[in-house]
Design a protein around this motif. Structure first.
Motif, mmCIF file in Angstrom:
data_model
loop_
_atom_site.group_PDB
_atom_site.id
_atom_site.type_symbol
_atom_site.label_atom_id
_atom_site.label_comp_id
_atom_site.label_asym_id
_atom_site.label_seq_id
_atom_site.Cartn_x
_atom_site.Cartn_y
_atom_site.Cartn_z
ATOM 1 N N ASN A 183 -3.974 9.363 1.021
ATOM 2 C CA ASN A 183 -3.079 10.226 0.257
ATOM 3 C C ASN A 183 -2.145 9.354 -0.562
ATOM 4 N N SER A 184 -1.257 9.971 -1.309
ATOM 5 C CA SER A 184 -0.428 9.222 -2.255
ATOM 6 C C SER A 184 0.852 8.675 -1.629
ATOM 7 N N LYS A 185 1.072 8.919 -0.329
ATOM 8 C CA LYS A 185 2.302 8.464 0.318
ATOM 9 C C LYS A 185 1.998 7.353 1.311
ATOM 10 N N ILE A 186 2.844 6.308 1.283
ATOM 11 C CA ILE A 186 2.696 5.224 2.251
ATOM 12 C C ILE A 186 4.041 4.962 2.916
ATOM 13 N N ASN A 187 3.960 4.624 4.189
ATOM 14 C CA ASN A 187 5.152 4.359 4.986
ATOM 15 C C ASN A 187 5.147 2.889 5.382
ATOM 16 N N LEU A 188 6.087 2.140 4.819
ATOM 17 C CA LEU A 188 6.197 0.714 5.120
ATOM 18 C C LEU A 188 7.535 0.394 5.769
ATOM 19 N N ASN A 189 8.177 1.383 6.381
ATOM 20 C CA ASN A 189 9.529 1.174 6.904
ATOM 21 C C ASN A 189 9.574 0.242 8.111
ATOM 22 N N LYS A 190 8.446 -0.132 8.683
ATOM 23 C CA LYS A 190 8.433 -1.077 9.802
ATOM 24 C C LYS A 190 8.437 -2.536 9.320
ATOM 25 N N LEU A 191 8.253 -2.738 8.017
ATOM 26 C CA LEU A 191 8.277 -4.094 7.466
ATOM 27 C C LEU A 191 9.721 -4.530 7.226
ATOM 28 N N ALA A 192 9.946 -5.825 7.253
ATOM 29 C CA ALA A 192 11.269 -6.382 6.992
ATOM 30 C C ALA A 192 11.655 -6.169 5.526
ATOM 31 N N LYS A 193 12.942 -6.142 5.264
ATOM 32 C CA LYS A 193 13.427 -6.031 3.891
ATOM 33 C C LYS A 193 12.925 -7.216 3.084
ATOM 34 N N GLY A 194 12.609 -6.974 1.806
ATOM 35 C CA GLY A 194 12.158 -8.058 0.944
ATOM 36 C C GLY A 194 11.234 -7.586 -0.146
ATOM 37 N N VAL A 195 10.601 -8.540 -0.816
ATOM 38 C CA VAL A 195 9.674 -8.275 -1.914
ATOM 39 C C VAL A 195 8.250 -8.329 -1.374
ATOM 40 N N TYR A 196 7.444 -7.352 -1.765
ATOM 41 C CA TYR A 196 6.042 -7.278 -1.357
ATOM 42 C C TYR A 196 5.195 -6.941 -2.578
ATOM 43 N N PHE A 197 3.905 -7.131 -2.441
ATOM 44 C CA PHE A 197 2.970 -6.811 -3.510
ATOM 45 C C PHE A 197 1.933 -5.841 -2.965
ATOM 46 N N VAL A 198 1.823 -4.686 -3.616
ATOM 47 C CA VAL A 198 0.847 -3.681 -3.236
ATOM 48 C C VAL A 198 -0.402 -3.912 -4.076
ATOM 49 N N VAL A 199 -1.547 -3.996 -3.417
ATOM 50 C CA VAL A 199 -2.822 -4.149 -4.102
ATOM 51 C C VAL A 199 -3.645 -2.900 -3.798
ATOM 52 N N LEU A 200 -4.021 -2.183 -4.860
ATOM 53 C CA LEU A 200 -4.875 -1.000 -4.738
ATOM 54 C C LEU A 200 -6.261 -1.393 -5.206
ATOM 55 N N LYS A 201 -7.294 -1.027 -4.401
ATOM 56 C CA LYS A 201 -8.648 -1.477 -4.714
ATOM 57 C C LYS A 201 -9.634 -0.320 -4.650
ATOM 58 N N ASN A 202 -10.661 -0.403 -5.504
ATOM 59 C CA ASN A 202 -11.856 0.416 -5.378
ATOM 60 C C ASN A 202 -13.050 -0.492 -5.647
ATOM 61 N N GLU A 203 -14.232 0.059 -5.788
ATOM 62 C CA GLU A 203 -15.438 -0.766 -5.967
ATOM 63 C C GLU A 203 -15.382 -1.617 -7.230
ATOM 64 N N ASN A 204 -14.710 -1.111 -8.269
ATOM 65 C CA ASN A 204 -14.780 -1.748 -9.576
ATOM 66 C C ASN A 204 -13.576 -2.586 -9.966
ATOM 67 N N GLU A 205 -12.440 -2.350 -9.340
ATOM 68 C CA GLU A 205 -11.243 -3.048 -9.797
ATOM 69 C C GLU A 205 -10.171 -3.089 -8.729
ATOM 70 N N GLN A 206 -9.133 -3.841 -9.034
ATOM 71 C CA GLN A 206 -7.941 -3.845 -8.197
ATOM 72 C C GLN A 206 -6.716 -3.952 -9.101
#
Length: 94
Positions: free
Chosen positions: A63-86
């Motif tokens: 779905n379109s919602k993600i919960n990352l509240n268990k991660l420490a504060k800071g900068v992260y990079f989200v990578v979205l992938k399918n068969e053809n691209e990321q």
């Protein structure tokens, strides 16, 4: 393949050769850990990388919602992938 790049402001940024023109929005950004993803393309998987390039979260994108509240504060990079691209987007946890 990713490279970490130190910006003029002293932040680390993740650099890739990805030339994707797909539009992805992750909001609110910054956030306390709850994000919503708005995208033009259907993506199957989501990975979240820390500033060292280590995968700290991986899941099927059901779905379109993600919960990352268990991660420490800071900068992260989200990578979205399918068969053809990321697609990569930077997020900030406060």
């Amino acid at each position: 393949n990713y490279l970490l790049h130190l910006t003029e402001q002293g932040y680390l940024d993740l650099v890739t050769n990805d030339k994707s023109t797909k539009h992805v929005t992750i909001y609110p950004n910054p956030s306390t850990g709850f994000f919503e993803i708005k995208n033009d393309e259907k993506f199957d998987d989501i990975l979240v990388l820390n500033i060292y390039g280590q995968c700290v979260f991986e899941s099927k994108l059901t779905n379109s919602k993600i919960n990352l509240n268990k991660l420490a504060k800071g900068v992260y990079f989200v990578v979205l992938k399918n068969e053809n691209e990321q697609v990569r987007e930077k997020i900030v946890l406060e």
